[in-house]
Motif scaffolding. Structure first.
Motif, PDB file in Angstrom:
ATOM      1  N   LYS A 106      25.134  -4.881 -14.369  1.00  0.00           N
ATOM      2  CA  LYS A 106      26.173  -5.657 -13.705  1.00  0.00           C
ATOM      3  C   LYS A 106      25.725  -7.048 -13.312  1.00  0.00           C
ATOM      4  CE  LYS A 106      29.533  -2.698 -11.823  1.00  0.00           C
ATOM      5  NZ  LYS A 106      30.332  -2.409 -10.698  1.00  0.00           N
ATOM      6  N   GLU A 107      24.553  -7.183 -12.725  1.00  0.00           N
ATOM      7  CA  GLU A 107      24.215  -8.455 -12.119  1.00  0.00           C
ATOM      8  C   GLU A 107      22.913  -9.078 -12.602  1.00  0.00           C
ATOM      9  OE1 GLU A 107      24.442  -8.057  -7.898  1.00  0.00           O
ATOM     10  OE2 GLU A 107      26.178  -6.757  -8.062  1.00  0.00           O
ATOM     11  N   GLY A 108      22.045  -8.331 -13.258  1.00  0.00           N
ATOM     12  CA  GLY A 108      20.727  -8.844 -13.581  1.00  0.00           C
ATOM     13  C   GLY A 108      20.658  -9.762 -14.769  1.00  0.00           C
ATOM     14  N   LEU A 109      21.589  -9.660 -15.692  1.00  0.00           N
ATOM     15  CA  LEU A 109      21.544 -10.440 -16.909  1.00  0.00           C
ATOM     16  C   LEU A 109      22.049 -11.855 -16.640  1.00  0.00           C
ATOM     17  CD1 LEU A 109      20.707  -9.720 -19.769  1.00  0.00           C
ATOM     18  CD2 LEU A 109      23.097  -9.306 -20.283  1.00  0.00           C
ATOM     19  N   THR A 110      21.230 -12.858 -16.965  1.00  0.00           N
ATOM     20  CA  THR A 110      21.604 -14.252 -16.672  1.00  0.00           C
ATOM     21  C   THR A 110      21.894 -15.033 -17.954  1.00  0.00           C
ATOM     22  OG1 THR A 110      19.321 -15.054 -16.784  1.00  0.00           O
ATOM     23  CG2 THR A 110      20.118 -14.276 -14.617  1.00  0.00           C
ATOM     24  N   ALA A 111      22.429 -16.218 -17.764  1.00  0.00           N
ATOM     25  CA  ALA A 111      22.699 -17.114 -18.887  1.00  0.00           C
ATOM     26  C   ALA A 111      21.410 -17.440 -19.636  1.00  0.00           C
ATOM     27  CB  ALA A 111      23.366 -18.390 -18.390  1.00  0.00           C
ATOM     28  N   THR A 112      20.310 -17.551 -18.915  1.00  0.00           N
ATOM     29  CA  THR A 112      19.023 -17.826 -19.556  1.00  0.00           C
ATOM     30  C   THR A 112      18.624 -16.691 -20.493  1.00  0.00           C
ATOM     31  OG1 THR A 112      18.285 -19.159 -17.696  1.00  0.00           O
ATOM     32  CG2 THR A 112      16.571 -18.304 -19.135  1.00  0.00           C
ATOM     33  N   ASP A 113      18.856 -15.447 -20.069  1.00  0.00           N
ATOM     34  CA  ASP A 113      18.554 -14.294 -20.925  1.00  0.00           C
ATOM     35  C   ASP A 113      19.315 -14.390 -22.242  1.00  0.00           C
ATOM     36  OD1 ASP A 113      16.928 -13.171 -18.912  1.00  0.00           O
ATOM     37  OD2 ASP A 113      18.654 -12.151 -18.005  1.00  0.00           O
ATOM     38  N   VAL A 122      25.742 -13.406 -16.859  1.00  0.00           N
ATOM     39  CA  VAL A 122      26.451 -13.439 -18.133  1.00  0.00           C
ATOM     40  C   VAL A 122      27.941 -13.233 -17.902  1.00  0.00           C
ATOM     41  CG1 VAL A 122      26.806 -12.151 -20.279  1.00  0.00           C
ATOM     42  CG2 VAL A 122      24.502 -12.801 -19.593  1.00  0.00           C
ATOM     43  N   SER A 123      28.282 -12.280 -17.041  1.00  0.00           N
ATOM     44  CA  SER A 123      29.703 -12.018 -16.790  1.00  0.00           C
ATOM     45  C   SER A 123      30.367 -13.219 -16.100  1.00  0.00           C
ATOM     46  CB  SER A 123      29.900 -10.741 -15.984  1.00  0.00           C
ATOM     47  OG  SER A 123      29.187 -10.799 -14.774  1.00  0.00           O
ATOM     48  N   GLY A 124      29.662 -13.929 -15.241  1.00  0.00           N
ATOM     49  CA  GLY A 124      30.205 -15.129 -14.607  1.00  0.00           C
ATOM     50  C   GLY A 124      30.461 -16.224 -15.627  1.00  0.00           C
ATOM     51  N   CYS A 125      29.528 -16.392 -16.559  1.00  0.00           N
ATOM     52  CA  CYS A 125      29.697 -17.385 -17.627  1.00  0.00           C
ATOM     53  C   CYS A 125      30.884 -17.024 -18.520  1.00  0.00           C
ATOM     54  CB  CYS A 125      28.431 -17.490 -18.476  1.00  0.00           C
ATOM     55  SG  CYS A 125      27.019 -18.211 -17.623  1.00  0.00           S
ATOM     56  N   MET A 126      30.984 -15.733 -18.850  1.00  0.00           N
ATOM     57  CA  MET A 126      32.095 -15.288 -19.688  1.00  0.00           C
ATOM     58  C   MET A 126      33.435 -15.537 -18.994  1.00  0.00           C
ATOM     59  SD  MET A 126      30.486 -11.804 -21.279  1.00  0.00           S
ATOM     60  CE  MET A 126      31.780 -11.416 -22.433  1.00  0.00           C
ATOM     61  N   ALA A 127      33.492 -15.296 -17.697  1.00  0.00           N
ATOM     62  CA  ALA A 127      34.729 -15.519 -16.943  1.00  0.00           C
ATOM     63  C   ALA A 127      35.131 -16.991 -16.992  1.00  0.00           C
ATOM     64  CB  ALA A 127      34.557 -15.055 -15.500  1.00  0.00           C
ATOM     65  N   LYS A 128      34.165 -17.896 -16.826  1.00  0.00           N
ATOM     66  CA  LYS A 128      34.451 -19.334 -16.910  1.00  0.00           C
ATOM     67  C   LYS A 128      35.018 -19.701 -18.278  1.00  0.00           C
ATOM     68  CE  LYS A 128      31.076 -21.430 -13.789  1.00  0.00           C
ATOM     69  NZ  LYS A 128      29.934 -22.349 -13.723  1.00  0.00           N
ATOM     70  N   MET A 129      34.382 -19.158 -19.306  1.00  0.00           N
ATOM     71  CA  MET A 129      34.784 -19.499 -20.665  1.00  0.00           C
ATOM     72  C   MET A 129      36.173 -18.961 -20.991  1.00  0.00           C
ATOM     73  SD  MET A 129      31.089 -18.926 -22.423  1.00  0.00           S
ATOM     74  CE  MET A 129      31.261 -19.760 -23.981  1.00  0.00           C
ATOM     75  N   LEU A 130      36.450 -17.758 -20.570  1.00  0.00           N
ATOM     76  CA  LEU A 130      37.762 -17.169 -20.829  1.00  0.00           C
ATOM     77  C   LEU A 130      38.862 -17.886 -20.050  1.00  0.00           C
ATOM     78  CD1 LEU A 130      36.802 -13.394 -20.923  1.00  0.00           C
ATOM     79  CD2 LEU A 130      37.535 -14.812 -22.854  1.00  0.00           C
ATOM     80  N   LYS A 183      29.616 -15.866 -28.222  1.00  0.00           N
ATOM     81  CA  LYS A 183      28.964 -14.866 -29.073  1.00  0.00           C
ATOM     82  C   LYS A 183      27.614 -14.457 -28.481  1.00  0.00           C
ATOM     83  CE  LYS A 183      27.010 -14.736 -33.706  1.00  0.00           C
ATOM     84  NZ  LYS A 183      26.907 -15.485 -34.963  1.00  0.00           N
ATOM     85  N   ASP A 184      26.839 -15.430 -27.992  1.00  0.00           N
ATOM     86  CA  ASP A 184      25.543 -15.139 -27.367  1.00  0.00           C
ATOM     87  C   ASP A 184      25.719 -14.248 -26.147  1.00  0.00           C
ATOM     88  OD1 ASP A 184      24.340 -16.919 -29.196  1.00  0.00           O
ATOM     89  OD2 ASP A 184      24.553 -18.603 -27.808  1.00  0.00           O
ATOM     90  N   LEU A 185      26.730 -14.552 -25.346  1.00  0.00           N
ATOM     91  CA  LEU A 185      26.967 -13.799 -24.115  1.00  0.00           C
ATOM     92  C   LEU A 185      27.437 -12.378 -24.410  1.00  0.00           C
ATOM     93  CD1 LEU A 185      28.700 -16.607 -22.031  1.00  0.00           C
ATOM     94  CD2 LEU A 185      26.326 -15.835 -21.854  1.00  0.00           C
ATOM     95  N   VAL A 186      28.321 -12.239 -25.398  1.00  0.00           N
ATOM     96  CA  VAL A 186      28.813 -10.906 -25.764  1.00  0.00           C
ATOM     97  C   VAL A 186      27.664 -10.053 -26.308  1.00  0.00           C
ATOM     98  CG1 VAL A 186      30.295  -9.652 -27.393  1.00  0.00           C
ATOM     99  CG2 VAL A 186      31.204 -11.593 -26.117  1.00  0.00           C
ATOM    100  N   LYS A 187      26.816 -10.639 -27.149  1.00  0.00           N
ATOM    101  CA  LYS A 187      25.659  -9.903 -27.684  1.00  0.00           C
ATOM    102  C   LYS A 187      24.740  -9.429 -26.559  1.00  0.00           C
ATOM    103  CE  LYS A 187      24.897 -11.936 -32.255  1.00  0.00           C
ATOM    104  NZ  LYS A 187      23.970 -12.785 -33.017  1.00  0.00           N
ATOM    105  N   ALA A 188      24.459 -10.307 -25.607  1.00  0.00           N
ATOM    106  CA  ALA A 188      23.573  -9.956 -24.494  1.00  0.00           C
ATOM    107  C   ALA A 188      24.185  -8.846 -23.642  1.00  0.00           C
ATOM    108  CB  ALA A 188      23.280 -11.183 -23.635  1.00  0.00           C
ATOM    109  N   GLU A 189      25.461  -8.967 -23.353  1.00  0.00           N
ATOM    110  CA  GLU A 189      26.152  -7.961 -22.539  1.00  0.00           C
ATOM    111  C   GLU A 189      26.175  -6.613 -23.259  1.00  0.00           C
ATOM    112  OE1 GLU A 189      28.439  -7.054 -18.977  1.00  0.00           O
ATOM    113  OE2 GLU A 189      27.239  -8.788 -19.515  1.00  0.00           O
ATOM    114  N   LEU A 190      26.450  -6.638 -24.548  1.00  0.00           N
ATOM    115  CA  LEU A 190      26.504  -5.416 -25.342  1.00  0.00           C
ATOM    116  C   LEU A 190      25.148  -4.724 -25.381  1.00  0.00           C
ATOM    117  CD1 LEU A 190      28.222  -3.586 -27.130  1.00  0.00           C
ATOM    118  CD2 LEU A 190      27.616  -5.044 -29.069  1.00  0.00           C
ATOM    119  N   LYS A 191      24.091  -5.508 -25.548  1.00  0.00           N
ATOM    120  CA  LYS A 191      22.744  -4.934 -25.592  1.00  0.00           C
ATOM    121  C   LYS A 191      22.406  -4.255 -24.266  1.00  0.00           C
ATOM    122  CE  LYS A 191      18.044  -5.927 -26.907  1.00  0.00           C
ATOM    123  NZ  LYS A 191      17.116  -6.835 -27.500  1.00  0.00           N
TER     124      LYS A 191
END
Length: 189
Positions: A32-39, A127-135, A158-166
């Motif tokens: 939920k919260e650990g994955l960042t834009a840098t990751d 990652v989820s925060g970045c995705m929300a901004k983009m959407l 695409k980078d964010l979706v891949k990271a979230e999926l992984k």
């Protein structure tokens, strides 16, 4: 009446469950919260290239980089190297090709999205925060800026979706291993 074995077995079972619980909770926190834009950026195609282009160059230079690196967006910088906006393939199609302009003469700054209208993120945002901004803004690329406003990267949806999926797949594997008795914190082979 309870036998001695049943009185001993219950506390041991509950201790074992508590021993596993923090690791499962930690797994959920990671998802939920650990994955960042840098990751996400570290695993993207943008991390290994020069994703910037000078805004004074002709659009043709940006198009060449799009093709060479197989990317859809670049960060534009001014003569001092500061972020001035972004230019995308969509900008090229809508503002050069459809209007009959020539890409070898038109400067990038004429078609780019300027920094005043730019949506950005910090490298530590989730990652989820970045995705929300983009959407919310219907964009596909997000420049990453440090505390001083310097561009340190760019991520695509695409980078964010891949990271979230992984991350989600890793959590599902951990939970499946735990449910199948393999011990969620050890993983299966």
């Amino acid at each position: 009446m309870f036998s001695i074995a049943s009185r001993v077995a219950r506390p041991l079972a509950s201790q074992a469950a508590r021993r596993h619980q923090p690791q499962l909770c930690a797994g959920f926190a990671t998802v939920k919260e650990g994955l960042t834009a840098t990751d996400a950026w570290n695993k993207s195609c943008y991390s290994g290239i020069d994703y910037t282009v000078n805004e004074d160059l002709p659009v043709y230079e940006a198009v060449q980089k799009f093709a060479a690196y197989n990317v859809g967006c670049l960060v534009t910088v001014d003569s001092e190297g500061k972020i001035s906006g972004v230019v995308s393939e969509r900008d090229y199609v809508c503002k050069i090709a459809l209007l009959g302009k020539t890409s070898k003469v038109t400067p990038i700054k004429e078609i780019s999205t300027k920094s005043a209208n730019l949506i950005t993120a910090s490298p530590s945002e989730t990652v989820s925060g970045c995705m929300a901004k983009m959407l919310m803004k219907d964009i596909r690329h997000l420049p990453l800026l440090d505390e001083d406003g310097k561009v340190v990267g760019i991520v695509s949806i695409k980078d964010l979706v891949k990271a979230e999926l992984k991350e989600k797949e890793a959590a599902i594997k951990t939970l499946s291993d735990f449910a199948l008795g393999r011990g969620g914190h050890f993983g299966s082979d």
